[in-house]
Motif scaffolding. Sequence first.
Motif, short mmCIF file in Angstrom:
data_model
loop_
_atom_site.label_atom_id
_atom_site.label_comp_id
_atom_site.label_asym_id
_atom_site.label_seq_id
_atom_site.Cartn_x
_atom_site.Cartn_y
_atom_site.Cartn_z
N THR A 284 3.79 -12.90 -69.10
CA THR A 284 4.01 -11.58 -69.68
C THR A 284 4.73 -11.64 -71.02
O THR A 284 5.00 -10.60 -71.61
CB THR A 284 4.82 -10.70 -68.71
OG1 THR A 284 6.09 -11.34 -68.44
CG2 THR A 284 4.07 -10.51 -67.41
N HIS A 467 -0.62 -1.29 -59.22
CA HIS A 467 0.62 -1.68 -58.54
C HIS A 467 1.79 -1.53 -59.50
O HIS A 467 1.72 -2.00 -60.64
CB HIS A 467 0.54 -3.12 -58.05
CG HIS A 467 1.87 -3.67 -57.60
ND1 HIS A 467 2.47 -3.27 -56.43
CD2 HIS A 467 2.70 -4.59 -58.17
CE1 HIS A 467 3.62 -3.90 -56.30
NE2 HIS A 467 3.78 -4.71 -57.34
N TYR A 478 7.32 -2.38 -64.11
CA TYR A 478 6.06 -2.82 -64.69
C TYR A 478 4.92 -2.21 -63.88
O TYR A 478 5.09 -1.81 -62.73
CB TYR A 478 5.95 -4.35 -64.72
CG TYR A 478 5.86 -5.00 -63.36
CD1 TYR A 478 4.64 -5.12 -62.69
CD2 TYR A 478 7.00 -5.50 -62.75
CE1 TYR A 478 4.56 -5.72 -61.45
CE2 TYR A 478 6.93 -6.10 -61.49
CZ TYR A 478 5.71 -6.21 -60.85
OH TYR A 478 5.62 -6.79 -59.62
N ASP A 480 0.80 -2.98 -62.93
CA ASP A 480 -0.36 -3.89 -62.95
C ASP A 480 -1.62 -3.10 -62.66
O ASP A 480 -1.65 -2.29 -61.70
CB ASP A 480 -0.20 -4.98 -61.89
CG ASP A 480 0.87 -5.99 -62.26
OD1 ASP A 480 1.28 -6.01 -63.43
OD2 ASP A 480 1.31 -6.76 -61.37
N ARG A 482 -5.35 -4.03 -61.70
CA ARG A 482 -6.19 -5.16 -61.30
C ARG A 482 -7.57 -4.65 -60.89
O ARG A 482 -7.69 -3.72 -60.08
CB ARG A 482 -5.55 -5.91 -60.14
CG ARG A 482 -6.35 -7.14 -59.67
CD ARG A 482 -5.64 -7.85 -58.54
NE ARG A 482 -4.37 -8.38 -58.96
CZ ARG A 482 -4.21 -9.56 -59.58
NH1 ARG A 482 -5.29 -10.30 -59.85
NH2 ARG A 482 -3.02 -9.98 -59.93
N LEU A 529 -2.35 -11.17 -67.12
CA LEU A 529 -1.76 -12.14 -66.20
C LEU A 529 -2.74 -13.27 -65.92
O LEU A 529 -3.96 -13.05 -65.81
CB LEU A 529 -1.35 -11.47 -64.89
CG LEU A 529 -0.23 -10.42 -64.96
CD1 LEU A 529 0.14 -9.96 -63.56
CD2 LEU A 529 0.99 -10.96 -65.68
N CYS A 537 -6.15 -8.86 -64.31
CA CYS A 537 -4.96 -8.05 -64.07
C CYS A 537 -4.20 -7.90 -65.37
O CYS A 537 -3.73 -8.89 -65.95
CB CYS A 537 -4.07 -8.69 -63.00
SG CYS A 537 -2.60 -7.70 -62.60
N ARG A 539 -0.90 -6.21 -67.24
CA ARG A 539 0.44 -5.74 -66.87
C ARG A 539 1.10 -5.06 -68.06
O ARG A 539 1.13 -5.59 -69.18
CB ARG A 539 1.32 -6.90 -66.41
CG ARG A 539 2.80 -6.53 -66.21
CD ARG A 539 3.58 -7.63 -65.54
NE ARG A 539 3.15 -7.81 -64.15
CZ ARG A 539 3.73 -8.66 -63.29
NH1 ARG A 539 4.75 -9.40 -63.69
NH2 ARG A 539 3.29 -8.76 -62.06
N THR A 541 4.74 -4.04 -69.11
CA THR A 541 6.16 -4.23 -68.81
C THR A 541 6.96 -3.30 -69.70
O THR A 541 6.96 -3.43 -70.93
CB THR A 541 6.58 -5.69 -69.07
OG1 THR A 541 5.73 -6.58 -68.31
CG2 THR A 541 8.02 -5.91 -68.63
#
Length: 549
Positions: A284, A467, A478, A480, A482, A529, A537, A539, A541
């Motif tokens: 990340t 997620h 964070y 995610d 996916r 990721l 995926c 992410r 952050t």
Amino acid sequence: MTTTAPSPTLAQTEPRNTDQRGKLFRIYNHYRVAISLLLAGLLFLDPAEFGTAFRMPDYYQVSVFSYLSLNVFVALLLLAGFKPQARHISLSVLLDILFLHSFLLFTSGIASGLANLIIVSVAAGNILSPTRIGTLYAALAAIGSLGLASWTILTQDQNVDVIVRAGTLGILYFAAAFILQNITRRMARSEALASHRAQSILELEQINQQIIQRMRTGIVVVDSFGQIRLANAAAEELLFGLPNIEDQPISVKGRALPGPLRERLDDWQQQPLQRSEPFRASDTSPMLQANFTRLDHEGRDHILVFVEDISKVTQQAQQMKLASLGRLTAGIAHEIRNPLGAISHAAQLMAEADHLDAGDRKMLDIIQRHSRRVNGIIENVLELSRRRAANTDLVDVAAWLREFVEDYHQIRETQSDGAPDITLDLAPNLPPARFDRSQLEQVLVNLCDNGLRYSKQQTGKASLTIHAGITDDGERSYVDIRDAGPGIAPDARNSIFEPFFTTDKSGTGLGLYLARELCEANQAHLSLLDDDQPGSCFRITFAHHGRLI
């Protein structure tokens, strides 16, 4: 414009503070106690052995024991924590001069060796009070010695030579006063100058520390084993993802360097002249560049590491390119859209004809599809060129995601593709985040659209999982996204966030770039990721909610 440090003033040449003056007075009082004990002890010996004559032995004994009692009492006060002031010191020196002259009066007078003790008292008074009052001590001592000599000549039939000795002692008193005052003042000036310079150095160190801590370039000091000895806030954030919050300092001292950076350190130690390759500290983190140099500090072999976020430089170059492209597009958008609209409209009219064969319809479909793609490119570039500044709010990540998924699900349900299968997984007690709600929605819509499209291409079903979790430091959230698509090829992973790069023939290549730009504008970070799970995926952050944007 330069400024010169002010010279110490006269007030700064005096003893620096009460504590320092108290320490000097304690030393002097120890001397007084020792002298008074010695004089009291001599009373128990036969004075004839020392050639000492007493005019008034009884008065001398009372004076010695009184002097001893006074000094012991003062010593007990100092031991109890009493801090003498200037008036207390002046009174003590004057009492010393008085007692010592009384000793001379009760013994053999100026000719006695006790007269030398007066010089010590005058000298101590000028060290403790290097001002005009020190000269007063010398004057009073000289007057006392001359008066005592005159009295002995008139009443005791002493030789007139005692006047010469008294005058000599007076000269010694004044000489000791002037010399010690000058020395003490010089020492006080030197001490004041040293203290002023030390304060300036301390202020410079604090300023340098603040500058280093606020630098966006990461600075790390490591030993030969790769253990961190010192790191600024930018290095902590770039290498370990720790939030750079001033009221919540986090130290990484003693930790080992991340694996990729340690590998480049080992390569540099073997080949110091070779430039290290860019790296990512984690999946990340942004792309980083490290430079090394040796730091010889107190005989220890330390290495200074400069860590720079090269993605910032790349983004600046891309922004300049897109800004120029945006200005160009804004200038010719009208000229492009008019013929583009005419081409698209003509293709639609031709498609309504009944006599077209399959080949002609395929060609018309190509014309319409590429017309829409050109129009989309123009829209995206115009969006980049006129993007507004982020208007951040403190967002409850969990509540906002529930609302977003519900709205997005309803919008997709009305489309011909049908309702998508979106799974929302929220960790408990998610920290809040600062973000522009409309920009965050734009980012998530782009990521979700891509994920659903690739999932449907791979599995025949539009599905993805959202997620939301908490970073390892426990301070930030964070998200995610996916999908169940084919994933991204390894050779394309480093290019997917570049403008106009796309693996979809119908795409413009600006969606992910715009999404990352919007995240960076809100001090968040969008990354891909690298894990062993199927699909892709992405992410997001978020920055620490205590950081103001």
